[in-house]
Scaffold this motif. Structure first.
Motif, PDB file in Angstrom:
ATOM      1  N   GLN A   1      76.191 -47.824  -6.836  1.00  0.00           N
ATOM      2  CA  GLN A   1      77.447 -47.325  -6.282  1.00  0.00           C
ATOM      3  C   GLN A   1      78.205 -48.494  -5.657  1.00  0.00           C
ATOM      4  OE1 GLN A   1      77.105 -44.664  -2.974  1.00  0.00           O
ATOM      5  NE2 GLN A   1      79.013 -43.583  -3.454  1.00  0.00           N
ATOM      6  N   HIS A   2      79.502 -48.571  -5.863  1.00  0.00           N
ATOM      7  CA  HIS A   2      80.336 -49.692  -5.413  1.00  0.00           C
ATOM      8  C   HIS A   2      79.858 -51.023  -6.004  1.00  0.00           C
ATOM      9  CE1 HIS A   2      80.093 -46.879  -1.721  1.00  0.00           C
ATOM     10  NE2 HIS A   2      81.105 -46.475  -2.476  1.00  0.00           N
TER      11      HIS A   2
ATOM     12  N   LYS B   1      76.168 -46.444   1.074  1.00  0.00           N
ATOM     13  CA  LYS B   1      75.904 -45.763  -0.193  1.00  0.00           C
ATOM     14  C   LYS B   1      75.587 -44.282   0.056  1.00  0.00           C
ATOM     15  CE  LYS B   1      76.290 -49.879  -1.500  1.00  0.00           C
ATOM     16  NZ  LYS B   1      77.709 -50.265  -1.601  1.00  0.00           N
TER      17      LYS B   1
ATOM     18  N   GLN C   1      81.638 -54.451  -5.768  1.00  0.00           N
ATOM     19  CA  GLN C   1      81.760 -55.238  -4.542  1.00  0.00           C
ATOM     20  C   GLN C   1      80.882 -56.495  -4.495  1.00  0.00           C
ATOM     21  OE1 GLN C   1      84.327 -54.424  -2.552  1.00  0.00           O
ATOM     22  NE2 GLN C   1      84.694 -52.797  -4.041  1.00  0.00           N
TER      23      GLN C   1
ATOM     24  N   SER D   1      82.815 -46.552  -8.936  1.00  0.00           N
ATOM     25  CA  SER D   1      84.015 -46.343  -8.119  1.00  0.00           C
ATOM     26  C   SER D   1      85.123 -45.858  -9.046  1.00  0.00           C
ATOM     27  CB  SER D   1      84.462 -47.640  -7.442  1.00  0.00           C
ATOM     28  OG  SER D   1      85.177 -48.444  -8.352  1.00  0.00           O
TER      29      SER D   1
ATOM     30  N   ASP E   1      87.488 -46.210  -2.833  1.00  0.00           N
ATOM     31  CA  ASP E   1      86.171 -46.820  -3.056  1.00  0.00           C
ATOM     32  C   ASP E   1      86.265 -48.179  -3.752  1.00  0.00           C
ATOM     33  OD1 ASP E   1      87.130 -45.712  -5.361  1.00  0.00           O
ATOM     34  OD2 ASP E   1      85.384 -44.436  -5.759  1.00  0.00           O
ATOM     35  N   CYS E   2      87.462 -48.716  -3.846  1.00  0.00           N
ATOM     36  CA  CYS E   2      87.623 -50.099  -4.324  1.00  0.00           C
ATOM     37  C   CYS E   2      88.983 -50.580  -3.829  1.00  0.00           C
ATOM     38  CB  CYS E   2      87.531 -50.174  -5.853  1.00  0.00           C
ATOM     39  SG  CYS E   2      87.400 -51.876  -6.457  1.00  0.00           S
TER      40      CYS E   2
ATOM     41  N   MET F   1      80.577 -50.880   1.864  1.00  0.00           N
ATOM     42  CA  MET F   1      80.630 -49.426   2.006  1.00  0.00           C
ATOM     43  C   MET F   1      79.208 -48.884   1.955  1.00  0.00           C
ATOM     44  SD  MET F   1      83.854 -48.565  -0.528  1.00  0.00           S
ATOM     45  CE  MET F   1      83.676 -50.050  -1.504  1.00  0.00           C
TER      46      MET F   1
ATOM     47  N   TYR G   1      92.664 -46.932  -4.379  1.00  0.00           N
ATOM     48  CA  TYR G   1      91.350 -46.290  -4.453  1.00  0.00           C
ATOM     49  C   TYR G   1      90.629 -46.401  -3.110  1.00  0.00           C
ATOM     50  CZ  TYR G   1      91.975 -46.690  -9.547  1.00  0.00           C
ATOM     51  OH  TYR G   1      92.443 -46.613 -10.815  1.00  0.00           O
TER      52      TYR G   1
END
Lengths: 840, 249
Positions: A376-377, A673, A380, A797, A663-664, A671, A661
């Motif tokens: 997730q993410h 999880k 990043q 994301s 999440d981005c 961020m 966004y």
């Protein structure tokens, strides 16, 4: 049972029934035909006289006696072959081979109205090729006529077998595409997040780019950081036929480490194969917390004035918009100090400062792996890695900067500069239209982010964000998969099972009874790459040469090449000549070779004529010149601008910021999880982080079916789950025990491999373990150990929508009771007409 | 195989020479039975043929086999056929059973390949397959092009025995012929047929047809081996004394 001569002879007189006897399977051997047992008698012990072919696992020589492959050895120019080639004979003569075209019984009776909950471990009937292709074709017709192109999904092809003529994805896309349009996929499972974010930051995918030559790195680098990267494990395989040349450099690196010429630090929760091989330093980090660690290193660089301000000014954009976030004056008001990071990533603050100073002081080459972006993410850590490299100011310097690919396909071995052979065409020939020339997708998108293909079935018509666009998920009715095991690579099996029930028709083309085949309605047997003639590049990035893929044996059973399968399909609508351009298999092989020869001729790189090449089996090109990634950009950032919107390295991306966004965002951020071990969310119930890395003795799910190879790593016939001694002992688990691994998404059986390489709270099941549920119902136990039974199917994301398989928590317990047999490599479970399992 | 290794059976001792006409008849009929069995393992039963079975076309064959002392096995096969006849799509159901047992895989099915049952090194296309190819080559025989199976497929074994039976009807040396045929049954077939039959049972296909057929096949091959041993030992018309020592009685 009694025998008496009189009784026997008397009974014999009673027998009749010649009408029930078919003609004998045996015929006299044709005069002049060589007896198969002696045909290979000429095979000598000199492997250079053996047949040659290519594979993801390397080029091989094969001894063929009487149309049987009896021995496989590495190509004489491969100095570091992988033991995976020991699996090839088991692959060819695998008990899991698809032998005949097969159709699921209930589908055979009711076609698209079949009971789809029976799919998986179901009943099949054998059909002839003509009937199989007729069924395939009539389904395509039905879909195009009744629905239109939105209802047909052509599954993205991953690691298809090597070979430029028979590349199976090309055949599917061209063959099916000549009939009608379909919903395709964007991205891939391996690097979905990385390949999406990095063009914004560094201007190319980077994950599939040639990297700085190893000669340069070994000469110039003083510190190499392998960040979540295990090249010694992953370089065994290559996208094209692998040369394994990179291993020679790792051998030199090992010596330089021993001689204290180069420091190598492996940042990883686990002691990797690479770290153990190199005897490198280990820097433990809590799973999925690399971004806090990197932020704290960046914080230290700024605080101690170690960052390269000149580089940032000249080559990058947006550092000033990132700085407030780092220093705690931004939106979240949190200063990203080493003390802040230490509580998350588990590394003491002083050690973080030390790492920052080390990186700044030395010529530092960062080399990232791919597993870290499958979380997730996942965008990043890749973005933040680039920011860190930019702050160090060494991008474009020999032995400095950042790489995302040195573990892949011998990246870092300099390129010969020779052209490589092209491929059988993927698309329709210019100007040609499909038979059903319909572009009406009814508002649905024609492309799905590859990891969101299950969402499309479960959330039909949902509009999602994807890389700056909106995608309306098409609830396709028919899906075609060729040469890829969808039921290996897609996370969260039980969710997938539910989605699959919505499909009217599934076609799978493969040489093995993968789970994808067992969950299909029409299964077409492709031959293995060892049963057809082809040609391949030797060295995906080094362009070291060209390998003749000489057919070792005729296709076993009724299997056929992809070329033949789709030629037969296109014949149904009278376009087979257009499909093949009037050329047969060997003519295609020769054409690809001669086209390549012409191209290399223009560069003064000589190649022998085709016949000579085919007889010899390979052409090798001389080594290329050492090369430094991004050196040209560093040399002149105006002329050699990057492919980013600004042409510079984008620490802050205005484009991504504009997407809005949550999440981005416009710059890399940490961020939390949805689930995370070591005190993170969900770790109270399921305390162990499950990483599903690329396997050590397979290529994804390929070769898992090879019994001789599997025997070298399976535990009690199951896929191993690697676990720390502390976690094992806390659960009463000993090495070799059968264990149940579970969470709310699923459960599986695995064999415990207790290993010091693993820290508490971290377990590993390598991806690619074949799925073998005890039954077609939801939630059933997977009997072999496919980690995607447990993984989570969410997008990384809104940007990449890529797989997040490494965001996964589990619990483990010792398995007690009677273990069900392994179903992954077996036939189907018997079900009664109501779909209930018939108990043995 | 010495007598002690065989199943618990009673055998009527004869010792007398086998009448040449009896030998020829037996060979013809044995060829028929083996040809029939080979047919059933080679491919699915076509719908039309299955209807013929339901109509009783196999009765003379099954009656004959029952008369051989295989009445238990024959009853089981008849019962399986009767159950199958009740199904809505009998030929398709039987084809799915065939696929499950013989076409998909060897873990939960019952692979019809000898090498899979090799005690030393059980695997697909193993040593037994190489031996069968050598045997076929040595016999100047080839497998029909359209039957794309490894040479150690059960249907090939059965086709070989059928062919041997046909040829042996004209043999000058009946004892030698019978002895050769018995040796083939023992060495190539009986070493794995019991394992195969029990796998068929264990796989529990939807209908009992194939497990019942496997049981019948095994029983017939055993019975035939007794006959061949008898023919090799006592049924001599011109055989050597050495051969007379072998086999039953």
């Amino acid at each position: 049972m009694n025998y008496s001569r009189r009784g026997f002879l008397k009974a014999m007189t009673l027998l009749s029934g010649a009408g029930l006897v078919a003609p004998s399977l045996l015929v006299p051997r044709r005069a002049g035909a060589a007896a198969p047992s002696t045909a290979g008698a000429a095979a000598t012990d000199d492997i250079r006289t053996w047949k040659i072919t290519g594979s993801h696992f390397g080029a091989i020589r094969a001894k063929v006696v009487g149309d049987r492959v009896v021995e496989v050895r590495p190509f004489e120019h491969d100095k570091n072959p992988t033991e995976m080639i020991n699996g090839i004979i088991g692959l060819i003569y695998g008990p899991s081979r698809v032998r005949y075209p097969m159709v699921r019984l209930d589908w055979y009776r009711k076609r698209h109205l079949s009971d789809t909950s029976q799919r998986g471990d179901n009943r099949f009937v054998r059909v002839g090729w003509d009937e199989a292709i007729d069924l395939f074709y009539s389904e395509l017709e039905r879909i195009q006529k009744d629905y239109g192109p939105w209802a047909l999904h052509t599954g993205g092809v991953g690691w298809r077998s090597v070979g430029q003529v028979h590349s199976c994805g090309n055949h599917m896309v061209r063959g099916v595409g000549m009939h009608g349009r379909s919903v395709g996929t964007a991205g891939d499972y391996s690097t979905g997040a990385g390949q999406t974010i990095l063009p914004y930051v560094l201007g190319s995918t980077e994950v599939y780019s040639q990297g700085t030559s190893w000669d340069v790195i070994l000469d110039e680098s003083k510190l190499i950081v392998f960040w979540a990267n295990d090249p010694i494990k992953n370089l065994q395989v290559g996208w094209n036929t692998e040369t394994h040349e990179a291993y020679a450099y790792y051998e030199q690196l090992k010596q330089k480490i021993a001689a204290k010429g180069i420091r190598v630090i492996c940042v990883d929760p686990v002691k990797s194969k690479t770290q153990n091989y190199l005897a490198a330093e280990h820097q433990y980090v809590n799973p999925m917390t690399d971004v806090p660690l990197m932020l704290a290193i960046a914080h230290t660089l700024v605080k101690e004035n170690l960052h390269d301000k000149k580089f940032l000014d000249t080559y990058t954009l947006g550092f000033e918009r990132f700085l407030p976030y780092l220093q705690g004056t931004g939106e979240d008001g949190v200063e990203k100090t080493p003390e802040w990071a230490a509580t998350i990533c588990g590394i003491p603050a002083d050690r973080i400062r030390e790492l920052a100073r080390l990186m700044a002081k030395n010529r530092t080459q960062l080399i990232f792996g791919w597993a870290i972006q499958r979380q997730q993410h996942g965008e990043q850590p890749y973005w933040m890695g680039a920011v860190l490299a930019a702050m160090l100011g060494q991008i474009g310097l020999p032995g400095g900067g950042i790489s995302y690919a040195h573990h892949y396909s011998s990246v870092g071995v300099s390129s010969s500069g020779a052209a490589m052979p092209g491929a059988f065409p993927l698309n329709l020939d210019p100007g040609r239209k499909p038979k059903h020339d319909n572009t009406d997708y009814k508002g649905y998108s024609a492309v799905l982010p590859i990891a969101r293909v299950i969402d499309a079935l479960l959330e039909p018509g949902k509009e999602i964000d994807f890389n700056g666009n909106k995608v309306k998920l098409a609830p396709y009715k028919m899906a075609i998969f060729t040469g890829c095991n969808q039921w290996h690579r897609q996370p969260q099996r039980n969710r997938m099972k539910e989605a699959w029930q919505k499909l009217e028709t599934v076609v799978a083309i493969d040489y093995n009874w993968t789970a994808t085949c067992r969950f299909a309605d029409i299964v077409l047997p492709a031959c293995t790459p060892y049963e057809r003639n082809d040609i391949d590049a030797y060295g995906s990035y080094s362009n070291r040469g060209i390998i003749a893929m000489q057919k070792l044996i005729d296709p076993l059973f009724h299997s056929r090449s992809d070329f033949d399968i789709f030629r037969a399909l296109t014949r149904r609508f009278n376009r087979d000549n257009e499909y093949t351009r009037g050329l047969d298999e060997m003519q295609w092989v020769e054409k690809l070779y001669e086209d390549c020869r012409k191209e290399n001729g223009l560069k003064d790189i000589p190649m022998p004529p085709f016949a000579e090449f085919w007889k010899k089996g390979f052409v090798l090109f001389p080594e290329g010149k050492p090369w430094v990634r991004h050196a040209d950009f560093r040399d002149d950032a105006e002329v050699n601008a990057l492919g980013t919107p600004s042409g510079f390295i984008e620490i802050f991306s205005r484009k991504i910021e504009r997407y809005g966004y949550p999440d981005c965002k416009g710059h890399p951020v940490w961020m939390e999880k949805i689930e995370r071990s070591h005190g993170g969310p969900g770790s109270d119930r399921h305390p162990l982080w499950l990483q599903s890395v690329h396997p050590d003795k397979r290529l994804h799910s390929q070769l898992c079916e090879s019994e001789p190879l599997r025997a070298t790593y399976a535990i009690q016939g199951r896929e191993p789950v690697f676990i720390s001694p502390a976690d094992a002992s806390a659960r009463g688990i000993k090495h070799g025990d059968l264990v149940r691994v579970f969470n709310d998404r699923g459960q599986l059986l695995a064999g415990a491999n207790v290993s010091d390489n693993f820290p508490p709270g971290v377990v590993r099941i390598q991806e690619g373990a074949w799925y073998g549920p005890t039954g077609p119902d939801m939630g059933t136990l997977d009997t072999y150990g496919d980690p995607n039974t447990l993984t989570l199917d969410i997008g990384t994301s809104s940007l990449a929508q890529a797989t997040s398989a490494n965001t996964c928590l589990v619990q483990i317990e010792k398995f007690t009771g009677t273990a069900p047999p392994v179903m992954s490599f077996g036939g189907p479970i018997e079900v009664d007409p109501e779909g209930r399992e018939v108990k043995v | 195989m010495s007598e002690a290794d065989g199943p618990e059976v009673g055998r009527e001792a004869t010792g007398a020479a086998l009448d040449i006409a009896d030998w020829q008849l037996a060979c013809r009929q044995r060829a028929l039975v083996y040809g029939w069995l080979s047919t059933l393992y080679a491919a699915e039963v076509p719908s039309k043929t299955l209807s013929a079975y339901f109509a009783g076309d196999a009765a003379p064959l099954l009656d004959g086999l029952a008369a051989l002392g295989l009445d238990t096995e024959v009853r089981r096969l008849r019962a399986a056929l009767a159950t199958l006849a009740e199904a809505q799509y009998p030929a398709l159901e039987l084809a799915a059973d065939f696929a499950q047992l013989f076409l998909l895989d060897n873990k939960t099915g019952a692979s019809p390949y000898a090498s899979v049952y090799d005690g030393e090194d059980p695997r697909f296309c193993g040593a037994a397959e190489a031996r069968m190819r050598a045997f076929l080559a040595g016999s100047a025989l080839a497998i029909r092009d359209e039957f794309k199976e490894p040479a150690d497929h059960l249907a090939i074994h059965l086709a070989i025995v059928a062919r041997l039976a046909e040829q042996h009807g004209d043999a000058d040396d009946v004892g030698a012929a019978a002895s050769d045929a018995a040796a083939f049954l023992r060495d190539a077939l009986l070493v794995w047929l019991p394992g195969f039959a029990s796998r068929c049972d264990g796989a529990k296909p939807q209908f009992d047809f194939y497990p019942a057929l496997a049981a019948l096949t095994l029983a017939f091959v055993r019975q035939d081996e007794f006959f061949l041993c008898d023919a090799a030992g006592g049924g001599d018309l011109s055989a050597s004394t050495a051969r007379q020592k072998r086999g039953g009685a």
